[in-house]
Every structure is written in C-alpha cells, then in structure tokens.
Design an enzyme around this catalytic site. Structure first.
Site, PDB file in Angstrom:
ATOM      1  N   HIS A   1       9.130  -5.635 -10.722  1.00 19.60           N
ATOM      2  CA  HIS A   1      10.272  -5.416  -9.818  1.00 19.60           C
ATOM      3  C   HIS A   1      11.278  -6.579  -9.831  1.00 19.60           C
ATOM      4  CE1 HIS A   1       8.460  -1.829  -8.268  1.00 19.60           C
ATOM      5  NE2 HIS A   1       7.434  -2.446  -7.744  1.00 19.60           N
TER       6      HIS A   1
ATOM      7  N   ASP B   1       2.728   1.791 -13.777  1.00 22.52           N
ATOM      8  CA  ASP B   1       2.597   1.505 -12.336  1.00 22.52           C
ATOM      9  C   ASP B   1       3.276   2.661 -11.583  1.00 22.52           C
ATOM     10  OD1 ASP B   1       2.241  -1.177 -10.390  1.00 22.52           O
ATOM     11  OD2 ASP B   1       3.769   0.238  -9.687  1.00 22.52           O
TER      12      ASP B   1
ATOM     13  N   HIS C   1       5.135   2.637  -9.118  1.00 18.97           N
ATOM     14  CA  HIS C   1       6.517   2.309  -8.713  1.00 18.97           C
ATOM     15  C   HIS C   1       7.383   2.104  -9.949  1.00 18.97           C
ATOM     16  CE1 HIS C   1       3.907   0.891  -5.359  1.00 18.97           C
ATOM     17  NE2 HIS C   1       4.836   1.498  -4.639  1.00 18.97           N
TER      18      HIS C   1
ATOM     19  N   ASP D   1      -1.870   1.674  -9.070  1.00 21.38           N
ATOM     20  CA  ASP D   1      -1.554   2.293  -7.778  1.00 21.38           C
ATOM     21  C   ASP D   1      -1.143   3.759  -7.904  1.00 21.38           C
ATOM     22  OD1 ASP D   1       0.690   1.421  -9.122  1.00 21.38           O
ATOM     23  OD2 ASP D   1       1.478   0.196  -7.483  1.00 21.38           O
TER      24      ASP D   1
HETATM   25 ZN    ZN Z   1       3.291  -0.550  -7.912  1.00 23.94          ZN
END
Ligand code: ZN
Length: 344
Positions: A124, A161, A163, A250
């Site tokens: 991120h 991931d 996200h 996740d």
């Molecule tokens: Zn994540």
C-alpha cells in the site's frame, strides 16, 4: 535448486490491538521447521536497504518523514492506522533490504527462488505516501533492484493479497517494464477503494496494470479461473525475466478483515501455479514477499504451503477446509478482462 528464506519479523514494530503486529511473524521459522517445510531451504540474514535503493521508488520526503516519526519515539504516520514505533524506520529498511538481497541471490543464481517473510508489509506504500499499515514498498524496491542492478528487462508482479496493491500500482503506473497484476476484493467501503478494471496504466505504462476487482465470496474455483484464463496467459504475453509475488493471506475465508472466500487449498494451488509459471517463463526465478494475513493459523499454514510449492512438493496443508458459503459466479468479469488484456 535452492530455495531461500529471508526473515525480518520486525518484532519491535508493533502496537497492541492493531491487526498488523509482531505476533504475525514471532516464532514463525521455528513453527515452519517443526512442520518440516524448510528442509532444503537456505536462510539468508537480511541486510538494511540503502537510501539509494529506497529512493528508486519513494520520494525522499516520505523516507525522511518515517525517520523523523521514529526518531521522536513513534506515532501515527498518516491520518489512518499506519503507525511507527521508535524502531520502525530501521525495521522497514531491513524488510526492503531483505527483499533486495533475495533478488540479488536469485539473479546471480545463488538461489533459484525464495520467500521473504518480512514486516512491515509494503504494497500500500505509494511513491510519496504511506498507507494501509505499509511504510516502504518492499516489492517495488525489489523490482527496481532487479532492473537497476541486474539489468532485468521485465518483471511481473502478481499481488494476491485481498486488498488492492495501490502503492505498487502507483509506483509503476507509467512503467512498461513491470506488469502489475492484482486480484483483490473490490466492494463499497472496502480498503483502499481503488483498483478498478479501468485503471490499466498511463502513457507508456498503458496496459501494464491488470486489475481484477472481485466481488465478495469468489472462492477457490473463481480464483483458479482467473489465474488459468487471465493471469497465466497475460504473463506468457509479457514474458517476464523475474516474477515477484505480493503474498497476502487475508483472502482466506476466515480472515477477520475480508470476505474473499479462498481456502488454504486454493492458496496452495495458486502458489503451485505461480511456481510452474516461473519454471516455464523465467528459469524458475520467483520471489514471494509477505504482505497481509491476520488470522495467525491461516497465515502460518498459508506460508507453509508456499514453501511446499517452492520445494516442488504436492502436499497442501488445509485442516480448515473450504468456505461454507456458495461461491460467487465471475464469468462476466473474467470475459471482460480477457477481452481487455489478452491478445488472441
Ligand atoms: Zn491485505
């Protein structure tokens, strides 16, 4: 046929009650050893990244911001929940350095492939902004290390991931030497809120960002379809010299932060697919880099299954089983993405 492990658990980068805390990697190597998955794996002690290595992907002002907050004892780095402790600046540099070193070993043939078990995570972190628990974008630093030091022409980054890897996308958005492919949950109010299929790169980077924005509850069958019919063919088109993987666990159905519906078996199959892809396209050169994953038994078993794939072992550990919900159909999304990204 050497698989390497570099381990930078950042035990002093932690905050009570925060999902991204030191317990994620504390004792991880001992546990993996007990499971027997590290047989034949070579451990490499991590080295700190230089400022020059970090500046290949980050604004110096961002690096200095992290240093200053750490120096004054820690605190929040953004307006969200990305924190630093007094040690985080050094530990974030160590995580990025560990990934560079792993790339060095793989590119010089000292190792064939590997897994960087590092914290804090990175995907991120944008050029000039920390976000989503990420300080320095480890995988981006590693990709530039491959390009600048080893003259690698093309790097494929696959991000599974749950996200979206907004930081990695931001850093390589105008770059045609890195194909960034991210599969992520894309739903209202779900972090980070970018990663739509229309975001596909800019200028000469147009077409080199491949976003797969998934609805909730896609599950193993759907994920596997996207890999077999989209990611693998797109990788063959791109012909990478090195594959880097943002490995977040996740997307597992029991993870507390998301509802993507993968099982450990699904994750294990993805790892096998990516290792086979590296064997086919780039002499086996692949490095997995840890990102998220907040349910600790899932994280441990997910990592163990990646080592199984790296070591060419078929057995996948999955004592938890598949998601209880029915899997979401994704045929229309898949067909749209194939039309957008694959040449016939
Ligand atoms: Zn994540």
């Amino acid at each position: 046929m050497t698989t390497l492990l570099t381990f930078a658990p950042a035990l002093a980068h932690t905050q009570p009650g925060h999902p991204e805390n030191h317990t994620r990697l504390a004792g991880m190597v001992e546990t993996l050893e007990k499971m027997g998955v590290l047989a034949g794996v070579t451990a490499v002690a991590p080295q700190t990244a230089t400022t020059e290595q970090l500046q290949r992907v980050h604004d110096l002002r961002l690096i200095e911001h992290i240093r200053r907050v750490s120096q004054r004892g820690g605190g929040l780095l953004d307006h969200g929940d990305t924190y630093a402790t007094a040690d985080s600046y050094e530990l974030a540099r160590l995580a990025a350095g560990a990934c560079c070193q792993a790339v060095d070993k793989i590119m010089t043939g000292e190792a064939e492939r590997g897994f960087a078990l590092v914290r804090p995570p990175g995907h991120h972190a944008e050029f000039s902004r920390v976000s989503g628990f990420c300080l320095i974008n480890n995988i981006a630093v590693a990709a530039r290390q491959a390009r600048v030091v080893h003259g690698v022409r093309r790097v494929l980054i696959v991000d599974f991931d749950v996200h979206h890897g907004n930081g990695t996308q931001d850093i390589f958005y105008e770059d045609d030497t890195v194909l960034f492919a991210s599969l992520h949950l894309f739903a209202p109010f779900f972090y980070p809120g970018v990663g739509s299929l229309q975001e596909s790169g800019l200028e000469k980077g147009e077409g080199y960002t491949l976003n797969v924005p998934l609805p909730p509850y896609v599950g193993d069958v759907g994920y596997n379809l996207f890999f077999q019919e989209l990611i693998v063919p797109a990788a063959r088109q791109f012909r990478p010299d090195l594959i880097l993987v943002s490995a977040g666990f996740d997307a597992h159905w029991q993870d507390p932060l998301a509802v993507a519906g993968l099982s450990l078996t699904g994750y294990g199959q993805i790892a096998q697919t990516l290792v086979q892809l590296a064997d086919e396209l780039c002499e086996g050169r692949i490095l997995f880099v840890l990102e998220g994953g907040y349910k600790l038994d899932v994280l441990t078993l997910g990592i163990a299954n990646v080592f199984q794939a790296l070591n060419g072992r078929d057995q996948i550990f999955d004592p938890i089983g598949p998601m209880p919900q029915t899997e979401q159909k994704v045929t229309d999304l898949l067909e749209g993405l194939k039309q957008r990204h694959l040449r016939n």
